[in-house]
Design a protein around this motif. Structure first.
Motif, mmCIF file in Angstrom:
data_model
loop_
_atom_site.group_PDB
_atom_site.id
_atom_site.type_symbol
_atom_site.label_atom_id
_atom_site.label_comp_id
_atom_site.label_asym_id
_atom_site.label_seq_id
_atom_site.Cartn_x
_atom_site.Cartn_y
_atom_site.Cartn_z
ATOM 1 N N GLN A 44 0.958 -1.226 0.060
ATOM 2 C CA GLN A 44 -0.220 0.159 -0.034
ATOM 3 C C GLN A 44 0.870 1.330 0.216
ATOM 4 O O GLN A 44 0.556 2.300 -0.849
ATOM 5 C CB GLN A 44 -0.875 0.069 1.307
ATOM 6 N N ARG A 45 1.850 1.212 0.715
ATOM 7 C CA ARG A 45 2.877 2.463 0.743
ATOM 8 C C ARG A 45 3.427 2.504 -0.459
ATOM 9 O O ARG A 45 3.473 3.655 -1.143
ATOM 10 C CB ARG A 45 3.890 2.080 1.752
ATOM 11 N N ASP A 69 1.949 1.791 -3.454
ATOM 12 C CA ASP A 69 0.736 2.382 -4.345
ATOM 13 C C ASP A 69 0.710 3.990 -3.952
ATOM 14 O O ASP A 69 0.468 4.623 -4.914
ATOM 15 C CB ASP A 69 -0.395 1.553 -4.005
ATOM 16 N N ALA A 70 1.035 4.099 -2.571
ATOM 17 C CA ALA A 70 0.586 5.549 -2.446
ATOM 18 C C ALA A 70 1.802 6.413 -2.890
ATOM 19 O O ALA A 70 1.643 7.491 -3.597
ATOM 20 C CB ALA A 70 0.757 5.664 -0.870
ATOM 21 N N SER A 71 3.111 5.799 -2.694
ATOM 22 C CA SER A 71 4.113 6.770 -3.538
ATOM 23 C C SER A 71 4.163 6.951 -5.015
ATOM 24 O O SER A 71 4.131 7.948 -5.434
ATOM 25 C CB SER A 71 5.494 5.861 -2.908
ATOM 26 N N GLU A 72 3.560 5.708 -5.581
ATOM 27 C CA GLU A 72 3.367 5.872 -6.989
ATOM 28 C C GLU A 72 2.267 7.205 -7.456
ATOM 29 O O GLU A 72 2.589 7.789 -8.220
ATOM 30 C CB GLU A 72 2.739 4.623 -7.586
ATOM 31 N N GLN A 73 1.235 6.977 -6.490
ATOM 32 C CA GLN A 73 0.226 7.990 -6.694
ATOM 33 C C GLN A 73 0.617 9.378 -6.574
ATOM 34 O O GLN A 73 0.451 10.423 -7.018
ATOM 35 C CB GLN A 73 -1.093 7.894 -5.774
ATOM 36 N N VAL A 74 1.504 9.560 -5.411
ATOM 37 C CA VAL A 74 2.218 10.753 -5.165
ATOM 38 C C VAL A 74 2.974 11.521 -6.392
ATOM 39 O O VAL A 74 3.142 12.361 -6.547
ATOM 40 C CB VAL A 74 3.095 10.734 -3.731
ATOM 41 N N ASP A 76 2.579 10.334 -9.349
ATOM 42 C CA ASP A 76 1.662 10.722 -10.480
ATOM 43 C C ASP A 76 1.184 12.242 -10.334
ATOM 44 O O ASP A 76 1.045 12.961 -11.408
ATOM 45 C CB ASP A 76 0.433 9.756 -10.557
ATOM 46 N N VAL A 77 0.971 12.567 -8.863
ATOM 47 C CA VAL A 77 0.309 13.633 -8.563
ATOM 48 C C VAL A 77 1.056 14.885 -8.933
ATOM 49 O O VAL A 77 1.130 16.044 -9.467
ATOM 50 C CB VAL A 77 -0.377 13.970 -7.246
ATOM 51 N N SER A 78 2.622 14.505 -8.492
ATOM 52 C CA SER A 78 3.853 15.522 -8.532
ATOM 53 C C SER A 78 3.763 15.882 -10.184
ATOM 54 O O SER A 78 4.272 16.922 -10.755
ATOM 55 C CB SER A 78 4.930 14.911 -7.992
ATOM 56 N N GLU A 79 3.725 14.768 -10.777
ATOM 57 C CA GLU A 79 4.245 14.694 -12.379
ATOM 58 C C GLU A 79 3.116 15.763 -13.241
ATOM 59 O O GLU A 79 3.284 16.470 -13.870
ATOM 60 C CB GLU A 79 4.254 13.310 -13.234
#
Length: 77
Positions: free
Chosen positions: A60-61, A63-68, A70-73
């Motif tokens: 889950q961490r 996945d959350a890092s990947e989402q962060v 994506d948001v940063s990108e």
């Protein structure tokens, strides 16, 4: 002579009683070992469950890092 036979019989009886007591103690010790083995098994199972939870949390961490990421990108666009 009969007195000696009586004393010997009494001594053998006492020795058999001691052997019986020792066997009872050995039985108690084996029971305690069995109880401790069961506790170790339970603890091992709990450790396994906790390890599985840690693995899920790590996933889950990730996945959350990947989402962060994506948001940063998206924020840079």
């Amino acid at each position: 002579m009969l007195e000696l036979v009586g004393d010997t019989s009494e001594l053998i009886g006492d020795m058999l009683e001691l052997i019986g007591d020792m066997l009872e103690l050995i039985g108690d010790m084996l029971e305690l070992i069995g109880d401790k083995s069961e506790l170790v098994g339970d603890a091992s199972e709990q450790i396994g469950d906790m390890s599985e939870l840690v693995g899920e949390m790590s996933e889950q961490r990730g996945d959350a890092s990947e989402q962060v990421g994506d948001v940063s990108e998206l924020a840079w666009m």
